[in-house]
Design an enzyme around this catalytic site. Structure first.
Site, PDB file in Angstrom:
ATOM      1  N   LYS A 113       0.828  -1.210   0.000  1.00  9.84           N
ATOM      2  CA  LYS A 113       0.000   0.000   0.000  1.00  9.84           C
ATOM      3  C   LYS A 113       0.856   1.250   0.000  1.00  9.84           C
ATOM      4  CE  LYS A 113      -4.246  -1.814   2.045  1.00  9.84           C
ATOM      5  NZ  LYS A 113      -5.280  -1.642   3.079  1.00  9.84           N
ATOM      6  N   LYS A 200      -5.039 -10.397  -6.540  1.00 15.56           N
ATOM      7  CA  LYS A 200      -6.312 -10.722  -5.913  1.00 15.56           C
ATOM      8  C   LYS A 200      -7.388  -9.697  -6.246  1.00 15.56           C
ATOM      9  CE  LYS A 200      -6.372  -8.539  -1.455  1.00 15.56           C
ATOM     10  NZ  LYS A 200      -7.238  -8.520  -0.316  1.00 15.56           N
ATOM     11  N   LYS A 203     -10.975  -4.194  -3.662  1.00 16.07           N
ATOM     12  CA  LYS A 203     -11.716  -2.936  -3.769  1.00 16.07           C
ATOM     13  C   LYS A 203     -10.841  -1.823  -4.304  1.00 16.07           C
ATOM     14  CE  LYS A 203     -13.522  -3.922   0.533  1.00 16.07           C
ATOM     15  NZ  LYS A 203     -13.327  -3.545   1.923  1.00 16.07           N
TER      16      LYS A 203
HETATM   17  P1  ADP Z   1      -9.792  -5.385  -0.281  1.00  9.74           P
HETATM   18  O1  ADP Z   1      -8.481  -6.057  -0.512  1.00  9.74           O
HETATM   19  O2  ADP Z   1     -10.712  -5.595  -1.401  1.00  9.74           O
HETATM   20  O3  ADP Z   1      -9.658  -3.943   0.124  1.00  9.74           O
HETATM   21  P2  ADP Z   1     -10.167  -5.961   2.464  1.00  9.74           P
HETATM   22  O4  ADP Z   1      -8.697  -5.838   2.619  1.00  9.74           O
HETATM   23  O5  ADP Z   1     -11.037  -4.921   3.063  1.00  9.74           O
HETATM   24  O6  ADP Z   1     -10.477  -6.108   0.933  1.00  9.74           O
HETATM   25  O7  ADP Z   1     -10.592  -7.387   2.982  1.00  9.74           O
HETATM   26  C1  ADP Z   1     -11.734  -7.705   3.753  1.00  9.74           C
HETATM   27  C2  ADP Z   1     -11.766  -9.188   4.002  1.00  9.74           C
HETATM   28  O8  ADP Z   1     -12.002  -9.875   2.785  1.00  9.74           O
HETATM   29  C3  ADP Z   1     -10.460  -9.764   4.555  1.00  9.74           C
HETATM   30  O9  ADP Z   1     -10.739 -10.800   5.471  1.00  9.74           O
HETATM   31  C4  ADP Z   1      -9.771 -10.302   3.341  1.00  9.74           C
HETATM   32  O10 ADP Z   1      -8.890 -11.330   3.642  1.00  9.74           O
HETATM   33  C5  ADP Z   1     -10.944 -10.763   2.510  1.00  9.74           C
HETATM   34  N1  ADP Z   1     -10.633 -10.628   1.096  1.00  9.74           N
HETATM   35  C6  ADP Z   1     -10.396  -9.482   0.438  1.00  9.74           C
HETATM   36  N2  ADP Z   1     -10.140  -9.700  -0.849  1.00  9.74           N
HETATM   37  C7  ADP Z   1     -10.205 -11.037  -1.005  1.00  9.74           C
HETATM   38  C8  ADP Z   1     -10.021 -11.898  -2.116  1.00  9.74           C
HETATM   39  N3  ADP Z   1      -9.749 -11.439  -3.319  1.00  9.74           N
HETATM   40  N4  ADP Z   1     -10.156 -13.209  -1.910  1.00  9.74           N
HETATM   41  C9  ADP Z   1     -10.470 -13.692  -0.712  1.00  9.74           C
HETATM   42  N5  ADP Z   1     -10.644 -12.946   0.381  1.00  9.74           N
HETATM   43  C10 ADP Z   1     -10.517 -11.634   0.249  1.00  9.74           C
END
Ligand code: ADP
Ligand code: TRP
Length: 337
Positions: A113, A200, A203
């Site tokens: 990040k 992955k 958001k």
């Molecule tokens: P992002 O990466 O989209 O900002 P967050 O970091 O807010 O998402 O993640 C929220 C939850 O969702 C966490 O427990 C994270 O491990 C899970 N998560 C986020 N993206 C994925 C993904 N692509 N596959 C599986 N789990 C995910």
């Protein structure tokens, strides 16, 4: 025996997507049946990168509503907003003062990040995992269900609890903080981007087409899947390192259609993309439909969500305050003993 305690949370940064659901929230729904569950919307984490104050409250509400729409039942689980329980910030400070800086500097998510932020990296972004440790430790959580990407943060929370608080300020018989266990669900633990099978679904990806949001309407879901990156080979398979997109889309199909991986592997072994993509789109639309209907009901009744969050706040505060008081007493604060 008391039920094991579970705590988890998601940031209210924009719309939740399939990765958040399949990798995180879906597991919570099962856990609430057998565990004492606490699910928070971690809005304090959302301001560790530049944020829009005009949207924070609305995004916090909609994330909480999505928890409920995904099947979290406030009669079984405690659903609350992190910033409404002041103990999170306060315990974070106490933990900050015992956490070595270099533990934070080596966090993979921070490094990733920070690269994106250039010169604008805040102290909060570096401190993010300590706040997360406070979230977990305040509730004496036994288990923390998260996606694989959060494993390093959990290990940090364990190290802070064990090495920096319990072993310095507590005794073996009377530890101050409970050392939590990670709970990483393998299948579906990592949903990849629709436009790049090696990164992955997230958001924060600027390309909307890279993810399916839980509230995307059916036409948009179908369109995103139609445009998803593929490869020129016929036949679909799991586990070929040369075909990360194929592995991801086939895995999504298994999860969304509720079928075992072996079943979809044989169903799709001879299939081309032209046949597979409409099947996947149909499975995604069908899986999300009940969730979207529940969300619409909640959106139409804001007072109901207010009640759930007020109640959650009260229950969460009671637990969090007790842990905070115990920690302050162990650290020797005036009036805390
Ligand atoms: P992002 O990466 O989209 O900002 P967050 O970091 O807010 O998402 O993640 C929220 C939850 O969702 C966490 O427990 C994270 O491990 C899970 N998560 C986020 N993206 C994925 C993904 N692509 N596959 C599986 N789990 C995910
Ligand atoms: N860092 C987590 C994520 O990005 C969100 C989070 C904050 C969290 N506090 C938590 C997850 C406590 C589990 C427990 O997904």
């Amino acid at each position: 025996m008391a039920r094991a305690r579970v705590l988890s949370g998601v940031q209210p940064t924009g719309a939740l997507h399939l990765g958040n659901w399949l990798g995180a929230i879906r597991n919570w729904v099962n856990l609430q049946e057998s565990h004492d569950t606490f699910f928070c919307v971690v809005d304090l984490h959302a301001i560790t990168v530049p944020h829009d104050p005009a949207r924070l409250a609305a995004d916090t509400r909609s994330t909480a509503a999505l928890y409920l729409a995904c099947g979290i039942d406030p009669a079984k689980a405690t659903v609350f907003v992190q910033s409404q329980v002041a103990a999170h910030s306060e315990l974070c400070w106490l933990l900050n003062c015992v956490t070595p800086l270099n533990w934070l500097e080596r966090m993979i998510q921070f490094k990733e990040k920070a690269l994106k932020q250039g010169d604008n990296v805040s102290v909060g972004l570096l401190d993010y995992p300590v706040l997360m440790a406070a979230d977990i430790l305040l509730y004496d959580a036994d288990l923390v269900p998260v996606g694989e990407d959060q494993k390093q943060h959990l290990e940090l929370a364990r190290d802070i609890a064990q090495q920096r608080i319990n072993s310095r300020f507590g005794t073996e018989e009377a530890p101050i903080l409970k050392v939590p266990e990670p709970m990483i669900l393998k299948e579906g633990a990592r949903v990849m981007s629709l436009t790049d099978g090696r990164s992955k679904m997230s958001k924060s990806d600027p390309n909307e087409g890279s993810r399916i949001n839980l509230l995307d309407p059916p036409e948009l879901i179908t369109k995103k899947i139609k445009r998803a990156k593929t490869d020129p080979l016929m036949g679909l398979e799991f586990g070929n390192p040369e075909r990360p997109e194929t592995d991801n889309l086939l895995g999504l199909y298994a999860l969304l259609s509720g079928q075992a991986r072996e079943v979809v592997a044989s169903e799709c072994a001879e299939m081309g993309w032209g046949r597979f993509k409409p099947l996947l789109a149909e499975a995604a639309v069908a899986a999300l439909q009940p969730l979207q209907e529940r969300y619409a009901e909640l959106a139409a009744d804001p007072a109901e969500l207010d009640r759930v969050l007020a109640n959650g706040r009260q229950r969460a505060s009671a637990v969090a305050e007790a842990t905070l008081a115990r920690t302050k007493a162990a650290l020797g604060f005036l009036g805390a003993g």
